[in-house]
Design a protein around this motif. Structure first.
Motif, short mmCIF file in Angstrom:
data_model
loop_
_atom_site.label_atom_id
_atom_site.label_comp_id
_atom_site.label_asym_id
_atom_site.label_seq_id
_atom_site.Cartn_x
_atom_site.Cartn_y
_atom_site.Cartn_z
N PRO A 61 -14.22 68.30 81.08
CA PRO A 61 -14.73 68.06 82.43
C PRO A 61 -13.96 66.96 83.15
O PRO A 61 -13.38 66.08 82.53
CB PRO A 61 -16.18 67.63 82.19
CG PRO A 61 -16.51 68.10 80.85
CD PRO A 61 -15.24 68.14 80.07
N LYS A 62 -13.97 67.00 84.44
CA LYS A 62 -13.22 66.03 85.24
C LYS A 62 -13.73 64.61 85.04
O LYS A 62 -12.98 63.66 85.17
CB LYS A 62 -13.28 66.42 86.71
CG LYS A 62 -12.72 67.78 86.98
CD LYS A 62 -11.91 67.79 88.24
CE LYS A 62 -11.44 69.19 88.54
NZ LYS A 62 -10.20 69.51 87.92
N ILE A 63 -14.98 64.44 84.69
CA ILE A 63 -15.53 63.10 84.43
C ILE A 63 -14.80 62.46 83.25
O ILE A 63 -14.44 61.29 83.29
CB ILE A 63 -17.05 63.18 84.15
CG1 ILE A 63 -17.78 63.66 85.39
CG2 ILE A 63 -17.58 61.85 83.68
CD1 ILE A 63 -19.23 63.99 85.14
N TRP A 64 -14.54 63.22 82.20
CA TRP A 64 -13.84 62.69 81.04
C TRP A 64 -12.40 62.33 81.38
O TRP A 64 -11.87 61.34 80.92
CB TRP A 64 -13.86 63.68 79.89
CG TRP A 64 -15.21 63.91 79.32
CD1 TRP A 64 -16.38 63.27 79.64
CD2 TRP A 64 -15.55 64.88 78.34
NE1 TRP A 64 -17.41 63.78 78.92
CE2 TRP A 64 -16.94 64.77 78.11
CE3 TRP A 64 -14.84 65.82 77.64
CZ2 TRP A 64 -17.61 65.58 77.20
CZ3 TRP A 64 -15.49 66.62 76.73
CH2 TRP A 64 -16.87 66.49 76.52
N GLU A 65 -11.78 63.16 82.20
CA GLU A 65 -10.40 62.90 82.60
C GLU A 65 -10.32 61.61 83.42
O GLU A 65 -9.40 60.84 83.27
CB GLU A 65 -9.84 64.08 83.40
CG GLU A 65 -9.53 65.29 82.57
CD GLU A 65 -8.39 65.07 81.61
OE1 GLU A 65 -7.40 64.42 81.99
OE2 GLU A 65 -8.50 65.54 80.47
#
Length: 71
Positions: A61-65
């Motif tokens: 997910p973009k949050i982890w990135e």
């Protein structure tokens, strides 16, 4: 010191470690008795290949990135 924490450098390190382990197994046990190590090697790489495919098809997910880039 440059940090090379990426998937490809880790994969290369694993390939070198497996090559070293297989060469040692063949030298110590002989080709016939080391065959079980080759089966484990192929099983490991089939799993590694499937995780590599999954990593590209289902990216994190973009949050982890975003959190990873902040570090």
């Amino acid at each position: 010191m440059i940090r090379s924490r990426n998937y490809w450098s880790y994969s290369a390190g694993l390939a070198i470690a497996w090559a070293f382990a297989l060469i040692l197994a063949v030298l110590i046990r002989g080709t016939e008795k080391a065959q079980s190590y080759v089966y484990v090697f192929f099983g490991f790489w089939i799993g590694w290949l499937s995780t590599t495919i999954a990593r590209y098809i289902y990216p994190p997910p973009k949050i982890w990135e975003a959190k990873r880039r902040q570090q």
